[in-house]
Write a protein that holds these residues in place. Structure first.
Motif, mmCIF file in Angstrom:
data_model
loop_
_atom_site.group_PDB
_atom_site.id
_atom_site.type_symbol
_atom_site.label_atom_id
_atom_site.label_comp_id
_atom_site.label_asym_id
_atom_site.label_seq_id
_atom_site.Cartn_x
_atom_site.Cartn_y
_atom_site.Cartn_z
ATOM 1 N N THR A 39 52.519 3.357 71.875
ATOM 2 C CA THR A 39 51.177 3.320 71.286
ATOM 3 C C THR A 39 51.163 3.328 69.763
ATOM 4 N N ASP A 67 58.758 15.788 69.061
ATOM 5 C CA ASP A 67 59.458 16.264 70.255
ATOM 6 C C ASP A 67 60.786 15.529 70.397
ATOM 7 N N ARG A 167 61.089 3.241 81.440
ATOM 8 C CA ARG A 167 61.212 1.871 80.907
ATOM 9 C C ARG A 167 62.123 1.807 79.680
ATOM 10 N N LYS A 202 45.135 4.832 79.843
ATOM 11 C CA LYS A 202 44.889 6.102 79.152
ATOM 12 C C LYS A 202 43.425 6.533 79.221
#
Ligand code: GLP
Length: 260
Positions: A39, A67, A167, A202
């Motif tokens: 995104t 993260d 993916r 989303k």
């Protein structure tokens, strides 16, 4: 919380890159928190284009990670450190000296998480944190039912998140089960939160986060607690928002000098 509905991901990337340009103009050494995933890529592409044509001087910017996977070998192309260096740090003409991230390979992961929280505070705190959102409403890797006051720590991924992220790997078996993530309490300390969501997949998570109750089961709903949170969505990701008309009217009437 401000909700901005834009036509498509490219427009979202331009809008957020413009806000980051304004921030770096006011505060050249700003600490920019970046998210991984597909995104935010239009944001990073727009930032790199601005640096290339001279609209943005990012030479003193500092970049920090949200993260990280635990246990991927150092230099693995899908470690979030590698991704951020490749997608953000290098295209902006910066080096690892400008970069902060948690050590997903530390022998003592709990200590590494605490050390990263401390490093962020010692760096003066995050000025603007870019966030994506998982299909289950997670931010960073704070999966559903993460404490809304959590600090940086180890988490276990849900099966759905591992499926979503497979993916990037040869198979789901290669997606680590464990991660280090800034906690929700840590994320809420950034001065400005900018969550970007695009695409129909989303839409439900966005509607729950923005218009649902504050609830640990939807970690992104924690943005409701923040004094300066901006949610940028394209038409597809906005498709389940009941108040979409109000959000559009508000943004259309916003004085230009206010920025994001
Ligand atoms: C991962 C990251 C999140 C990101 C999410 C969505 O779980 N830890 O920070 O928001 O993926 O990724 P995408 O933008 O590719 O849908």
């Amino acid at each position: 919380m401000e909700i901005v509905i834009v036509p498509d991901p490219a427009a979202a990337g331009e809008l957020i890159a413009a806000a980051i340009t304004d921030l770096l103009t006011d505060k050249p050494e700003a600490l920019l928190g970046v998210a991984t995933g597909s995104t935010p890529l239009p944001i990073y592409q727009s930032l790199a284009a601005r640096v290339a044509d001279g609209r943005l001087d990012a030479s003193r910017a500092r970049i920090c990670q949200l993260d990280e996977y635990v246990g991927l070998p150092a230099g693995h192309p899908e470690s979030y450190r590698s991704v951020v260096l490749r997608e953000v740090v290098e295209p902006l003409g910066l080096t690892e000296d400008s970069f902060l991230g948690p050590d997903g390979n530390a022998e003592d992961i709990a200590a590494a998480a605490i050390a990263y929280d401390r490093a962020l505070a010692e760096a003066g705190g995050v000025d603007l944190q870019i966030l994506g959102i998982g299909t289950d409403g997670h931010i960073g890797f704070n999966e559903p039912c993460s404490s809304l006051s959590s600090r940086t720590r180890i988490k276990t991924l849900t099966r759905q998140t591992r499926v979503d992220n497979a993916r990037f790997f040869d198979s789901i078996d290669q997606v680590p089960h464990h991660v280090i993530t800034q906690g929700i309490g840590t994320i809420l300390e950034a001065r400005h939160l900018v969550l970007l969501a695009t695409g129909e997949a989303k839409a439900e998570a966005v509607a729950l986060a923005v218009e649902g109750p504050l609830a640990a089961v939807v970690p992104a709903s924690a943005l409701q607690l923040h004094q300066h949170a901006t949610v940028v969505v394209d038409e597809a990701a906005a498709s389940k928002l009941k108040l979409a008309g109000y959000f559009r009217d508000t943004y259309a009437a916003k004085p230009a000098w206010q920025g994001l």
